[in-house]
Design a protein around this motif. Structure first.
Motif, short mmCIF file in Angstrom:
data_model
loop_
_atom_site.label_atom_id
_atom_site.label_comp_id
_atom_site.label_asym_id
_atom_site.label_seq_id
_atom_site.Cartn_x
_atom_site.Cartn_y
_atom_site.Cartn_z
N UNK A 222 0.94 -1.37 -0.61
CA UNK A 222 0.07 0.13 -0.09
C UNK A 222 1.19 0.79 -0.03
N UNK A 223 0.07 2.19 -0.31
CA UNK A 223 0.64 3.41 -0.52
C UNK A 223 0.15 4.89 0.57
N UNK A 224 0.90 5.55 1.30
CA UNK A 224 0.59 5.99 2.17
C UNK A 224 0.26 6.97 2.02
N UNK A 225 0.01 8.02 1.23
CA UNK A 225 -0.14 9.64 0.84
C UNK A 225 -0.33 10.82 2.23
N UNK A 268 4.90 7.69 1.40
CA UNK A 268 5.84 6.44 1.50
C UNK A 268 5.29 5.18 1.30
N UNK A 269 5.76 3.85 0.80
CA UNK A 269 5.22 2.84 -0.44
C UNK A 269 5.52 1.53 1.13
N UNK A 270 4.14 0.75 2.41
CA UNK A 270 4.52 -0.09 2.91
C UNK A 270 3.77 -1.34 2.83
N UNK A 271 4.95 -1.97 2.93
CA UNK A 271 4.78 -3.60 2.47
C UNK A 271 4.01 -4.68 4.23
N UNK A 511 13.91 10.12 -3.36
CA UNK A 511 12.90 9.73 -4.59
C UNK A 511 11.71 9.99 -5.94
N UNK A 512 11.22 9.64 -6.45
CA UNK A 512 10.11 10.44 -6.78
C UNK A 512 8.45 9.56 -5.89
N UNK A 513 8.91 9.95 -4.57
CA UNK A 513 7.63 8.74 -4.23
C UNK A 513 6.66 8.42 -4.29
N UNK A 514 6.01 9.06 -5.23
CA UNK A 514 4.82 8.35 -5.65
C UNK A 514 4.72 7.97 -7.02
N UNK A 515 6.04 7.81 -7.48
CA UNK A 515 5.96 6.09 -7.90
C UNK A 515 7.21 5.70 -7.86
N UNK A 516 7.71 4.87 -6.77
CA UNK A 516 8.92 4.45 -6.08
C UNK A 516 8.03 2.63 -5.96
N UNK A 517 8.63 1.50 -6.58
CA UNK A 517 7.80 0.60 -6.22
C UNK A 517 9.51 0.26 -6.05
#
Length: 857
Positions: A222-225, A268-271, A511-517
């Motif tokens: 999930x990505x938290x914005x 932040x992308x969360x796994x 990073x470009x946190x909105x598109x960082x996989x």
């Protein structure tokens, strides 16, 4: 009355005893004789009795009041050092529903900073304590008091379906005057965040907020914005595991979990695999100061212990949690990337097939003409009378060699070619400086190289074997440089990525946190994958150069007159170096994008300088093979450029002394190179240089005022000096922060200027550009235009603070996997490959023209 009085006397004796004044103690406590053992035991017993009495007396003077309290009720009360209030709460906790509990406290009395109130919240699995006014520290240990405090209580998990939990709020102070306060406990109904549902809230330094998110079934990432319309005050967004306590203050939010500073946006992308409970807290804290986000520095207090007015630092924010991409999108992204660049391999194969077919057709026509026109015993007057028969045979041999491991049949090898190759291999250790093949008895160098109109034959007189070895050094040197440069870079970026993963500090990397996989331990796999094009297309270019090298070598082995005396001399060492540099650019760009930041940006640009320099050298080598710079000189100059790049990144920001020194050196280097190019290398820097300069100025400018002898070269060098002096003046006046990009702009401007001059002079000399080269030029120009458009989108920048950099972040635009910068990687790698093909094919029209008819410019 006796016990208190005796206790006082005994305490006096104890204090005297602790100061090692034993004799005084004994005299004070026993005036009528020596101290016996019995007296000492009695003394200790009475001392213990005294301490117990004092504690009981102190406890009797402090009043403890416990109250049963309720939610959503405001309690107005006063606390002093003589009383303590305990508020008892209870609430039902359900396993299927999570509700937050929030404590809100206001201190209403003036001057409470000297004796604050201590609030202690005792829960089942945690204890939360804070004082009001809450004192938070900023930069330089500046203190900011907050009289209004709001904290969310930690929610320990429950194993039962429903459970009643109790917690207590203890209120105490050491102030004897009494402090008035308000206390309110309320429920947070929207404590749990829902997928793709935006929630708005307000936070401040003394009123942080955090919410819980539970991974739904089928969502592994999930990505938290978090977004806000307000740039300031500066904030921190943190992702923490479900545990107590929750670190939700400015001075402890960085203790655990992942966090990043923000102004308007954070992501932040969360796994799921990182959180055993399949859930996490989203914590938002407003900082006491704005320096971390690039805001203004507040005034420094006059005294270190001086309190500063915190002001109104409330901020309204939105939070939304969205599912990230699935594994299928990863697969599609990788297949898309491979498909794009493998298509170039396929296209190259088709073009090679078409060219081979044309060569075979040409061989058939020439062979038929040769059979019909050939008369036994009669030899052609010129080797070109029946066409280049040897060239056609070479095409057939090459096609056969592709089918049989690139090795021609032994029966078609002539004894002369075998002996010639053996002789060439035996001279593998020959260096250019061992001897000079330009015989001075035939024509002196100064006479040949200073003619008004030069031909390629005048500057291609050295032994081909020696020049071949000279230019092969470019390839081996850059391969060695690449290995020794890349290994420490890889080690460093792995360390950076490890630090990010361990500390959770997302501000380390831009990073470009909105598109960082993420993938594995890599935080932005898509930015790394998109650099694959540099490696694959660099390898493809090496294969194309290898093909041409093999064909040319076989032509030389057959002593083909076209290969020996026609066209631009073919030396492939620089082409091999260019292909290797392109592959190294892809590797180092991928390393940079593992953790892009201020300290490793030069990794991404070092081989760009190499590529630009090698392209200029290759353009110059085409018409000046004998006098082109050696590999050692060229790489030494490029090393100096990289050295200044590092100095500029470290010391160049706002340092006028550095910019003055660099600008002076830039202008001097331009003038020195211009002189060297104008006189074709016959100019020497020695002790007589000043005398020769004065003599030239006197004879050419004062005595007879003659114009320049080499008009074309003069025009190029004047334009080059204008461009470089202008760039030096721009750097001195503007002092750009991104020195590495500024230095790269200088290299690219000089390359484009020389390339434009080369094309203009080529057309002016009556030469033409073949269809393949023209297609490459037009295609490359279009691709470069699109590539630069995506490059200047600026999704992140290490020149600003991490929070300011995140304001430029954007969503993915291709397959929900690649962003604008990834498209720049795709297009720039294709454009560089096309540029190399232009340099490789632009002079193919001269392959049948003798070198004494090809002009030098």
């Amino acid at each position: 009355m006796f016990v208190p009085c005796f206790c006082a006397a005994t305490m006096l004796c104890s204090q005297l005893l602790l100061t090692n004044r034993k004799e005084m103690v004994l005299r004070s406590c026993c005036k009528f004789g020596p101290v016996s053992v019995l007296f000492r035991l009695g003394y200790l017993a009475l001392l213990l009795l005294c301490v117990t009495h004092l504690r009981c007396a102190r406890a009797e003077t402090k009043t403890v009041v416990q109250k049963d309290a309720e939610f959503d009720v405001t309690y107005n009360d006063t606390v002093t050092s003589d009383n303590q209030t305990i508020y008892a709460f209870n609430h039902t906790v359900s396993r299927n529903k999570t509700e937050g509990v929030r404590v809100t406290v206001d201190v209403l009395s003036e001057g409470a900073e000297s004796s604050p109130i201590l609030f202690v919240v005792r829960q089942k699995q945690a204890v939360l304590s804070f004082q009001v006014p809450l004192i938070l520290r900023g930069l330089y240990q500046r203190k900011y008091p907050y009289a209004h405090v709001g904290r969310t209580l930690c929610q320990p998990p429950t194993r039962t379906l429903s459970e009643t939990q109790y917690f207590f709020v203890d209120v105490s102070t050491l102030s004897s005057l009494g402090t008035h306060y308000q206390l309110r406990i309320s429920r947070v109904d929207s404590f749990t965040l829902h997928t793709d549902k935006k929630f708005s809230f307000t936070a401040s330094p003394s009123q942080p907020q955090y919410f819980k998110y539970v991974f739904p079934d089928g969502v592994d990432t999930a990505i938290v914005k978090v977004n806000s319309e307000m740039t300031f005050p500066c904030s921190v967004m943190s992702i923490q595991d479900i545990q107590c306590p929750v670190y939700d203050l400015d001075n402890n939010v960085a203790f655990i979990g992942m966090y990043q500073t923000m102004t308007k946006t954070a992501a932040i992308t969360v796994q799921r695999k990182d959180f055993p409970s399949n859930s996490f807290y989203v914590v938002v804290v407003v900082k006491t100061e704005d320096e971390a986000c690039g805001g203004p520095l507040r005034f420094y207090p006059l005294r270190p212990d001086e309190l500063i007015d915190a002001g109104n630092r409330s901020k309204t924010l939105d939070v939304v949690v969205s599912p990230a991409i699935s594994s299928d999108v990863y697969v599609m992204g990788m297949l898309f990337c491979l498909g794009i660049f493998l298509s170039f391999y396929l296209l190259t194969f088709l073009v090679a097939c078409v060219e081979n077919k044309r060569s075979v057709d040409r061989f058939t026509v020439i062979y038929s003409k040769y059979i019909i026109s050939y008369t036994p015993g009669v030899t052609p007057v010129s080797p070109y009378e029946y066409g280049s028969f040897g060239e056609c045979v070479c095409v057939l041999i090459y096609i056969t060699s592709l089918l049989f491991s690139l090795s021609p049949p032994l029966s078609e090898r002539s004894l002369e070619s075998v002996t010639g190759r053996s002789r060439q291999e035996s001279l593998s250790s020959i260096e250019e400086d061992d001897y000079d093949t330009l015989a001075d008895i035939d024509s002196d160098k100064n006479i040949v190289r200073t003619k008004k109109y030069l031909c390629v034959s005048d500057l291609a007189r050295k032994d081909k074997r020696v020049l071949s070895k000279k230019y092969q050094i470019y390839f081996w040197n850059i391969a060695t440089i690449g290995v020794f440069y890349a290994l420490p870079v890889i080690q460093l970026v792995i360390t950076y990525q490890t630090v990010v993963n361990v500390t959770g500090n997302q501000d380390i990397c831009y990073y470009n946190f909105l598109c960082a996989h993420p993938l594995g331990n890599l935080s932005a796999f898509n930015n790394i994958l998109s650099n694959l094009g540099y490696v694959m297309l660099g390898l493809l270019f090496l294969l194309i150069v290898l093909q041409r090298d093999i064909i040319h070598s076989r032509a030389l082995d057959r002593h083909d007159l076209n290969a020996l005396e026609c066209g631009i001399p073919k030396h492939f060492g620089l082409f091999y170096a260019m292909g290797t540099a392109l592959m190294m650019e892809g590797l180092l760009s991928a390393c940079y994008h593992v953790c892009p930041n201020y300290t490793n940006f030069q990794f991404d640009t070092s081989f760009m300088y190499m590529i630009a320099g090698l392209c200029v050298l290759k353009l110059y080598q085409k018409r000046h093979p004998d006098i082109n710079a050696s590999a050692y000189t060229a790489y030494a100059c490029l090393a100096a450029v990289i050295f200044f790049s590092v100095l500029g990144v470290v010391f160049g920001k706002g340092n006028m002394v550095f910019w003055i020194i660099f600008s002076v050196l830039h202008i001097l280097a331009t003038m020195l190179l211009s002189t060297q190019l104008y006189y074709m290398g016959r100019w020497r820097l020695d002790s007589g240089i000043l005398r020769r300069i004065v003599y030239v100025i006197y004879t050419d400018c004062i005595r007879q005022c003659s114009g320049p002898m080499y008009i074309d070269r003069m025009v190029l060098l004047v334009m080059g000096n204008i461009v470089n002096w202008s760039l030096a003046a721009y750097g001195l006046l503007k002092t750009p922060n991104d020195f590495a990009s500024y230095l790269l702009a200088i290299a690219i401007c000089n390359l484009l200027l020389y390339f434009a001059f080369y094309i203009i002079m080529k057309l002016r000399s009556g030469e033409r550009i073949q269809c393949m080269a023209m297609v490459c030029i037009l295609f490359t120009a279009v691709v470069w235009g699109f590539a630069l458009f995506f490059f200047f989108q600026g999704l992140s920048t290490w020149q600003k603070t991490p929070a300011e950099s995140q304001e430029h972040n954007r969503d993915c635009i291709v397959l929900s996997f690649f962003d604008d910068h990834d498209i720049w990687h795709f297009l720039s790698s294709i454009a560089m490959f096309g540029s190399f093909l232009v340099l490789l094919t632009m002079d193919d029209d001269l392959d049948d023209v003798q070198r004494d008819k090809i002009f030098v410019f």
